[in-house]
Design an enzyme around this catalytic site. Structure first.
Site, PDB file in Angstrom:
ATOM      1  N   ASP A 167     -56.152   7.514  83.255  1.00 55.35           N
ATOM      2  CA  ASP A 167     -55.212   8.635  83.280  1.00 55.35           C
ATOM      3  C   ASP A 167     -53.784   8.117  83.359  1.00 55.35           C
ATOM      4  OD1 ASP A 167     -57.445  10.287  83.461  1.00 55.35           O
ATOM      5  OD2 ASP A 167     -57.347  10.340  85.659  1.00 55.35           O
TER       6      ASP A 167
HETATM    7  N1  URA Z   1     -61.198   8.145  87.475  1.00 55.56           N
HETATM    8  C1  URA Z   1     -60.134   8.955  87.460  1.00 55.56           C
HETATM    9  O1  URA Z   1     -60.135   9.989  88.114  1.00 55.56           O
HETATM   10  N2  URA Z   1     -59.070   8.600  86.714  1.00 55.56           N
HETATM   11  C2  URA Z   1     -59.020   7.462  85.990  1.00 55.56           C
HETATM   12  O2  URA Z   1     -58.015   7.189  85.330  1.00 55.56           O
HETATM   13  C3  URA Z   1     -60.146   6.634  86.021  1.00 55.56           C
HETATM   14  C4  URA Z   1     -61.219   6.994  86.762  1.00 55.56           C
END
Ligand code: URA
Length: 236
Positions: free
Chosen positions: A100
């Site tokens: 993310d």
């Molecule tokens: N889990 C999440 O919530 N975000 C990420 O970027 C990776 C794993």
């Protein structure tokens, strides 16, 4: 390998764009125009685009410490910085999986499609380790047990995870799945909110001392370890 895939691997264009280049009659195989993107070719077939020979690209794989706010797609429609821009390479690299924008840490970039598939296909269950800062913190033993054994999310129950508490508001989670915002949703399922998230390991690779925004090309030995995909768990 299919002609369009060969062109994509050679860095000529994306698979879809390569199909268009083939359809346009710009590609020859051993001197003859070929318009079938599925034609079986290899490095010895004499593939050329607009008369220029196309050789397979040497593979390159990088580990990047993605800072917050950087997106892990090859290109962003909103003009945000991308992880690909953090690596100095002439190859057409793409991210292996996603982080993310509001997650920092370890992400791999490669132009090796087979390696990317090996590392992201759920069948292989490559372990990813995340460090989360949570609120309100102090998760109960029951919450920790639930995270370890599997929690119910709207896309199904999570597989068993390794979970370590790091102080009152820190958790380390090692998961072998890669669902969208999985760690955040797992935390929510046990009444916690993730306020910061960093990925610190991917299979046998760790971030070690790599500074945010920096990248490093993997050695051949490191790529081989990744490819071998030993299901060992990275140590703490
Ligand atoms: N889990 C999440 O919530 N975000 C990420 O970027 C990776 C794993």
């Amino acid at each position: 390998m299919r002609l369009a895939k060969y062109l994509a691997h050679a860095g000529v264009a994306s698979r879809r764009a390569a199909e268009r280049i083939v359809a346009a009659g710009r590609v020859t195989v051993a001197g003859e125009v070929v318009t079938d993107p599925a034609r079986d070719v290899d490095a010895d077939s004499g593939v050329a685009v607009d008369g220029r020979p196309v050789a397979p690209e040497p593979h390159e794989t990088y580990v990047v410490n993605k800072p917050l706010g950087v997106v892990s797609t090859a290109r962003d429609t909103h003009g945000r910085p991308t992880v690909v821009g953090l690596v100095d390479s002439d190859r057409r690299l793409y991210p292996v999986g996603r982080l993310d924008a509001d997650t920092s840490g370890l992400i791999l970039l490669t132009n090796d499609g087979a390696l990317a598939e090996r590392l992201t296909h759920p069948r292989h269950g490559v372990e990813k380790v995340y460090r989360a800062t949570i609120a309100p913190g102090r998760p109960s033993p029951r919450a920790l047990r639930a995270l370890r054994e599997g929690v119910e999310l709207d896309d199904g129950r999570t597989a068993p995870a390794r979970v370590r508490q790091l102080g009152p508001d820190g958790l380390e989670l090692a998961i072998r799945e890669g669902r969208n915002r999985q760690v955040r949703r797992m935390a929510e399922a046990v009444g916690q909110r993730v306020v910061a998230l960093e990925r610190v390991a991917f299979g046998p690779l760790r971030l070690d001392g790599l500074a945010p925004g920096s990248s490093r090309r993997l050695t051949r030995a490191e790529v081989e370890r990744l490819r071998a995909g030993r299901r060992h768990t990275p140590g703490p």
